[in-house]
Design an enzyme around this catalytic site. Structure first.
Site, PDB file in Angstrom:
ATOM      1  N   GLY A  55       0.896  -1.063   0.060  1.00  0.00           N
ATOM      2  CA  GLY A  55      -0.027   0.119  -0.040  1.00  0.00           C
ATOM      3  C   GLY A  55       0.917   1.243   0.070  1.00  0.00           C
TER       4      GLY A  55
ATOM      5  N   CYS B 271       5.070  -6.131   1.395  1.00  0.00           N
ATOM      6  CA  CYS B 271       5.377  -4.813   1.668  1.00  0.00           C
ATOM      7  C   CYS B 271       4.786  -4.240   2.812  1.00  0.00           C
ATOM      8  CB  CYS B 271       5.305  -4.202   0.187  1.00  0.00           C
ATOM      9  SG  CYS B 271       6.082  -2.417   0.160  1.00  0.00           S
ATOM     10  N   TYR B 272       3.860  -3.268   2.469  1.00  0.00           N
ATOM     11  CA  TYR B 272       3.129  -2.854   3.565  1.00  0.00           C
ATOM     12  C   TYR B 272       2.439  -3.843   4.760  1.00  0.00           C
ATOM     13  CZ  TYR B 272      -0.176   0.132   6.168  1.00  0.00           C
ATOM     14  OH  TYR B 272      -0.825   0.671   7.273  1.00  0.00           O
TER      15      TYR B 272
ATOM     16  N   HIS C 252       8.162  -7.166  -4.348  1.00  0.00           N
ATOM     17  CA  HIS C 252       6.756  -7.540  -4.978  1.00  0.00           C
ATOM     18  C   HIS C 252       6.854  -8.965  -5.774  1.00  0.00           C
ATOM     19  CE1 HIS C 252       4.249  -4.039  -3.641  1.00  0.00           C
ATOM     20  NE2 HIS C 252       5.598  -3.504  -3.647  1.00  0.00           N
TER      21      HIS C 252
ATOM     22  N   GLU D 197       4.683 -10.361  -7.318  1.00  0.00           N
ATOM     23  CA  GLU D 197       3.328 -10.590  -8.292  1.00  0.00           C
ATOM     24  C   GLU D 197       3.863  -9.711  -9.563  1.00  0.00           C
ATOM     25  OE1 GLU D 197       3.432  -8.797  -5.183  1.00  0.00           O
ATOM     26  OE2 GLU D 197       2.452  -6.694  -5.267  1.00  0.00           O
TER      27      GLU D 197
ATOM     28  N   ASP E 150     -15.392  -8.846 -24.901  1.00  0.00           N
ATOM     29  CA  ASP E 150     -15.957  -8.833 -23.645  1.00  0.00           C
ATOM     30  C   ASP E 150     -17.588  -8.919 -23.926  1.00  0.00           C
ATOM     31  OD1 ASP E 150     -13.437  -8.479 -22.803  1.00  0.00           O
ATOM     32  OD2 ASP E 150     -13.812  -6.277 -22.351  1.00  0.00           O
TER      33      ASP E 150
ATOM     34  N   LYS F 200      -9.051 -10.159 -18.630  1.00  0.00           N
ATOM     35  CA  LYS F 200      -8.905 -10.382 -19.935  1.00  0.00           C
ATOM     36  C   LYS F 200      -8.688 -11.722 -20.369  1.00  0.00           C
ATOM     37  CE  LYS F 200      -9.996  -7.850 -23.932  1.00  0.00           C
ATOM     38  NZ  LYS F 200     -11.041  -6.921 -23.910  1.00  0.00           N
TER      39      LYS F 200
END
Ligand code: XMP
Length: 507
Positions: A53, A81-82, A167, A169, A224, A363
């Site tokens: 964050g 992290c945070y 991170h 991710e 979509d 997506k």
């Protein structure tokens, strides 16, 4: 999906939070993002991840959570992290606030005996984005990895609480997926994420919500809305799929869209509003004014066709949901300035009559769902096409003549990309118009005509983009054909601008 044994990701506001959800799903487990306000109402998760964050834990309004409730779940927790800094404080340690930001790569040096770094190489690159760092560690904490300078970047508190400063991710953390996977392996059985199961549950859910009511949805031919319409059809819903042709579509696009839907057994209602749009746009040169006209007219045309809707379905995806949740305040104020027809959607929403079955998907997952619904590959892998269509590729005022020129140039360029196997290698490609006349020679005569700009970019998310070094043969063949076949064009330019500072579209 059932919120049992899933991976609950708590959002502390990092720009990367969505990616955590996505990575977990890529690893084959069902993950869901929760706003902090929802905690502890997060179902019965099998593992919990606290995201990063932007705040510092030392700020008075720093996001916090009920630690007793968190422990009460009795499942493995990973603080990123945070999230790691917060856990260190909760366990009785401290965090050092800093104004200096560490942003960029670092080298990971895993400790000897931690399951989290099983199989992770000794000098793997990880990505840092933080200011504060953990300082005093509580007695129950163990350092399980450090950076190249020996600074702790990963902790374990007790048996099942883990923290990582970097991170995992983002793709710049080269072995981030393995680290996340190792964490998930510390949990008991987790809910798997298979698109086939997801499809079955979606269809069941739609059947129950809709019953015999008629559902209206707008289709554009894009991925979509196509997946949405076919999904509704597959669920046996009485669906009215409405396609508004605003006259700003590509060459033969309307016929192609009609044909595609016909092939899939879904009939669409085509509203030919091209004259209405081109009339309203006549003489308007300002890009924002053009967008506003198109946006408002589109909503009007659509609702005129809809009449009375029992239910409306929208192809909202997961990133849209998260974006609108985090922009809830600004969104509310923007909507007011919009349109009374938008109010109608909000009204339907308040009555629970808006269906958004794709709202939990990214997506690529929508594409996978589409494939499992039997939608053809070429439909699922179409390049993105902007809502205002060719208007954003036609600087200055819009006329049918200009649009026809763009359509011809674009069809030639896209045809060449397909012919040479480059269409799916690029994120988006098109030909637009530069409505400036320059001198040339055609036959024995001097010409004084416009130029076309070819653009082909690669991108992950359209936020940034790079131009593509297309083989010169493709550019040469495209240019030759355009110059020979398209009346009104005597110059072909290739756009070599990155985004930023340029944008993908020209308007
Ligand atoms: P830009 O030009 O901002 O485009 O770099 C980023 C991506 O968004 C698409 N785009 C739009 N899509 N309505 C849309 O639905 C719009 O007004 C619009 N403007 C740009 C663009 O095609 C690219 O994929």
């Amino acid at each position: 999906m059932q919120e049992i044994n899933h991976v609950a990701v708590l959002d502390f506001g990092s720009q990367y939070t969505q990616l955590i959800v996505r990575r977990v799903r890529e690893l084959g487990y069902f993950a869901k993002l929760y706003a902090l306000e929802d905690f502890p109402n997060i179902g019965k998760p099998g593992a919990i991840i606290l995201s990063g964050g932007p705040k510092s834990t030392s700020e008075p309004d720093a996001p916090d959570l009920d630690f007793e409730a968190l422990k009460g779940f009795g499942v493995p927790v990973l603080g990123v992290c945070y999230g790691m800094q917060l856990l260190n404080i909760k366990f009785g340690g401290s965090v050092k606030a800093s104004n200096r930001r560490e942003y960029g790569p670092a080298t990971l040096v895993p400790g000897e005996s931690s399951g989290l770094y099983e199989g992770v190489s000794k000098d793997s690159q990880v990505w840092m984005s933080h200011s504060d760092t953990v300082e005093n560690l509580p007695a129950c904490a163990v350092v399980i990895a450090a950076n190249q300078h020996g600074t702790p970047v990963s902790l374990k508190w007790g048996e099942s609480f883990y923290g990582i400063q970097f991170h995992p991710e983002v793709t710049h953390s080269h072995e981030g997926n393995r680290i996340l996977h190792n964490f998930l392996l510390t949990a008991g059985e987790l809910e798997p994420f298979h698109i086939e199961d997801f499809k079955r549950e979606l269809i069941e859910g739609i059947k129950q919500t809709v019953g015999s009511k008629q559902v209206v949805c707008g289709v554009s031919g894009g991925v979509d809305s196509t997946v949405l319409a076919v999904l509704l059809h597959e669920a046996g819903v009485n669906v009215r799929a409405i396609y508004v042709d605003h006259g700003l579509m590509r060459k033969d696009e309307t016929a192609e869209v009609q044909n595609n839907f016909h092939r899939m057994g879904v009939e669409i209602e085509t509203i030919d509003a091209s004259e209405r749009f081109l009339g309203a746009l006549a003489g308007v040169a300002d890009p924002e004014a053009k967008r506003k006209i198109i946006g408002e007219l589109f909503i009007d045309t659509f609702w005129d066709a809809v009449g009375d809707a029992e239910m409306l379905a929208q192809g909202t995806l997961y990133p849209d949901v998260i974006e609108s949740a985090s922009n809830a305040k600004s969104k509310a104020s923007k909507i007011k300035t919009h349109h009374n027809r938008v109010d109608r959607i909000l009204e339907l929403q308040a009555q629970g009559k808006v269906l958004e079955p794709l709202a939990e998907l990214f997506k690529d997952e929508v594409r996978a769902l589409g494939a499992s619904l039997g939608i053809a590959h070429d439909i699922l892998w179409r390049h993105p096409f902007p809502g205002p269509g060719l208007a954003v590729r036609c600087p200055g005022d819009i006329t049918k003549e200009k649009l026809d020129i763009i359509r011809e140039c674009d069809a030639i360029f896209i045809g060449k990309l397909k012919e040479h196997g480059w269409y799916e290698k690029v994120w988006q490609a098109y030909a637009g118009l530069i409505p400036v006349k320059t001198v040339g020679v055609k036959g024995d005569e001097r010409s004084y005509e416009w130029s076309t700009n070819l653009r082909a970019v690669v991108s992950d998310d359209a936020m940034t983009a790079d131009w593509v070094e297309l083989p010169s043969q493709i550019l040469r063949e495209t240019s030759n054909r355009i110059l020979n076949e398209v009346r009104g064009i005597n110059r072909v330019l290739y756009d070599i601008s990155t985004k930023p500072p340029a944008s993908i579209e020209w308007e």
